[in-house]
Scaffold this active site. Sequence first.
Site, short mmCIF file in Angstrom:
data_model
loop_
_atom_site.label_atom_id
_atom_site.label_comp_id
_atom_site.label_asym_id
_atom_site.label_seq_id
_atom_site.Cartn_x
_atom_site.Cartn_y
_atom_site.Cartn_z
N SER A 182 0.81 -1.22 0.00
CA SER A 182 0.00 0.00 0.00
C SER A 182 0.84 1.27 0.00
CB SER A 182 -0.94 0.00 1.21
OG SER A 182 -1.74 -1.15 1.24
N HIS A 205 0.71 4.73 4.29
CA HIS A 205 0.05 5.33 3.13
C HIS A 205 0.47 6.79 2.96
CE1 HIS A 205 -3.54 2.29 3.41
NE2 HIS A 205 -2.37 1.71 3.22
#
Length: 485
Positions: free
Chosen positions: A268, A318
């Site tokens: 991610s 992220h």
Amino acid sequence: MDTEKYFWKSIYYFIKYHNYHIVNIDKNDSEIWLIHKKKNKLVIFRKDIASNQEIQFDKAKMLDNYQQYEDDLNFKLKSVKYYYFTDQIFDNIKSADSSPIKIESMCISNNNDLHKLIHNNILTKLMFRQDNKLSNYYKRRVLSQNPIDKHMLRFTPMTYGLIIINVLIWLIMILYLNHFSDVKLLDLGGLVHFNVVHGEWYRLITSMFLHFNFEHILMNMLSLFIFGKIVESIVGPLRMLGIYVISGLLGNFISLSFNLHTVSVGASGAIFGLIGSIFAMMFVSKTYSKKTIGQMLIALLVLIVLSLFMSNINIMAHLGGFIGGVLITLIGYYFTHNRNLFWIFLIILLVLFVALQVRIFTIKEENIYDKLIEDAILDYNYKEASSIVNHTIDKGYDDDRTYYLKGLITAATSSRAEGMADWERGLKNHPNSGLLNYELAIANRALDDNEKALKYVKKALTINSDDNDYKNLKKELDQSNESRN
């Protein structure tokens, strides 16, 4: 041969697999110009020609005007090749002019000609395989003005390669692991602060290729397919890989700076780096429409919302990945366009990196293995907890708390005496443990052996004289001894 279909399908293949892009389309969509910037090649696809004289005229026109075309395209021409799609038979001009530019022509009127056009056995098989798509399908894909559609059209080997690696690792994990526990993910290379500060830097990379469950890898690979293709189409495979890896690393560094208690895995952070890169490209190019920017924002919002409904999501990774993607893209762009801004963004990245290292190595570390043992105990899963204890000791990551927890497990599953024996063994390995001395003091007091209890609590206070629990226990034992005397 379906001339119309293969006209558009050939252009489609040149764009998708050979890294050409369109620079000119005539008003009747019968003449399409494609260029390959790295090879300095121009290819021109034409249909509906009526005579051999048109071929000769095209050659003469190109020789007379190629310098103007170079100026218009901002592109140095080394060679030009015409592909004429026609149902008629014309003599191909097989000779090539070497001065001032190389010009070749080829008529495509049958399948053999198409074979010569493609020059690749695999692509040839793809070209001639049965499909139900009509010429309008390929025409729409070729002529689409949506930038995202154009990038999604291209063949992006690095993106596909990363997806294949992630999926293969996932399948291996499925075959060889019964379930993806945190301990097993740690053994495979999951990211956690405790292990990294003890020298296991490889986890910064390996963690990017591990995933918790099917939903996790499915979402990540779908995102990688979309955003990876866009970035790779724009900057090429090696630069895309660089953005992916550097963004993933920065995301992992930020994760290590704030996340001490959990195992982090997944692509991610690197994927959010690709998203950040796309936004940076849109910023510097200033060529994207509001519609395209809106589509990207919606895609980013959907990805964020979906991630909120998934367990084990690392928001800091992220955020770090997104920042990394923006910075590395701006650094790469301004290296050739504005050296002052290049140095500014490079310094920002380096300062951020140094600050993260200071943060990572100055915050108090927590033994992740002890945390996993505690979690198992709280779930009354003593078998799992005992397994993690043994695993921790075998790996050499045990501390006094590991033996404290081991004693609790033994006391709960066997007897208090055996639990005390575990604490005593732990004290041999960690003689300066206030915790183990204190627990042995408590245990001996419960057995009404105040003399032994007092010995242990005095040792605990020697190690940590400020602990109120230790002080209170010594006070109680002293009072008890005085009352007995």
